[in-house]
Scaffold this motif. Structure first.
Motif, PDB file in Angstrom:
ATOM      1  N   THR A 263      -6.468  10.482  10.643  1.00  0.00           N
ATOM      2  CA  THR A 263      -5.676  11.262   9.701  1.00  0.00           C
ATOM      3  C   THR A 263      -5.426  10.432   8.454  1.00  0.00           C
ATOM      4  O   THR A 263      -5.092  10.963   7.408  1.00  0.00           O
ATOM      5  N   HIS A 264      -5.598   9.101   8.585  1.00  0.00           N
ATOM      6  CA  HIS A 264      -5.388   8.157   7.491  1.00  0.00           C
ATOM      7  C   HIS A 264      -6.491   7.092   7.511  1.00  0.00           C
ATOM      8  O   HIS A 264      -6.991   6.738   8.576  1.00  0.00           O
ATOM      9  N   TYR A 265      -6.832   6.616   6.331  1.00  0.00           N
ATOM     10  CA  TYR A 265      -7.769   5.505   6.188  1.00  0.00           C
ATOM     11  C   TYR A 265      -7.020   4.281   5.673  1.00  0.00           C
ATOM     12  O   TYR A 265      -6.139   4.405   4.819  1.00  0.00           O
ATOM     13  N   LEU A 266      -7.425   3.116   6.160  1.00  0.00           N
ATOM     14  CA  LEU A 266      -6.916   1.855   5.644  1.00  0.00           C
ATOM     15  C   LEU A 266      -7.903   1.382   4.585  1.00  0.00           C
ATOM     16  O   LEU A 266      -9.096   1.224   4.863  1.00  0.00           O
ATOM     17  N   ILE A 267      -7.410   1.219   3.380  1.00  0.00           N
ATOM     18  CA  ILE A 267      -8.263   0.818   2.254  1.00  0.00           C
ATOM     19  C   ILE A 267      -7.711  -0.447   1.627  1.00  0.00           C
ATOM     20  O   ILE A 267      -6.562  -0.835   1.861  1.00  0.00           O
ATOM     21  N   LEU A 268      -8.515  -1.084   0.814  1.00  0.00           N
ATOM     22  CA  LEU A 268      -8.105  -2.268   0.065  1.00  0.00           C
ATOM     23  C   LEU A 268      -7.823  -1.846  -1.371  1.00  0.00           C
ATOM     24  O   LEU A 268      -8.708  -1.309  -2.038  1.00  0.00           O
ATOM     25  N   VAL A 269      -6.589  -2.063  -1.809  1.00  0.00           N
ATOM     26  CA  VAL A 269      -6.188  -1.704  -3.172  1.00  0.00           C
ATOM     27  C   VAL A 269      -5.954  -3.005  -3.946  1.00  0.00           C
ATOM     28  O   VAL A 269      -4.899  -3.630  -3.821  1.00  0.00           O
TER      29      VAL A 269
END
Length: 98
Positions: free
Chosen positions: A70-76
């Motif tokens: 339901t969610h993605y872990l991304i690099l910001v």
């Protein structure tokens, strides 16, 4: 007393096992389709720095929160911390590999 200790250790082991499944490693790129909150945590929505994605911007994809995420872990880049969660409906994947 001994039963309480054993029961406590069993609960601790079960909670650690669940924590180990909190992320399903993924790779590729997440492309934001809109400006969406990029939170530090899914459950409490904590968002230090009030970080959001930028529509059209690509972000490195690190993980999903489960097999059917339901969610993605991304690099910001530039955010503190840089690892942030975004809803899957906020964008699309490009070159992803679960």
């Amino acid at each position: 007393m001994r039963i309480d200790v054993v029961f406590g250790l069993a609960l601790l082991a079960a909670s650690l096992a669940n924590a180990a499944h909190a992320e399903v490693k993924m790779s590729g790129t997440f492309v934001a389709d809109a400006a969406c909150p990029a939170t530090q945590a899914i459950k409490n929505g904590k968002n230090p720095g009030n970080v959001s994605t930028d529509a059209g911007q690509s972000y490195q994809l690190l993980a999903g929160n489960k097999d059917a995420p339901t969610h993605y872990l991304i690099l910001v880049p530039g955010a503190d911390p840089e690892r942030r969660w975004v809803k899957v409906t906020c964008g699309h994947l490009s070159g992803s590999n679960a």
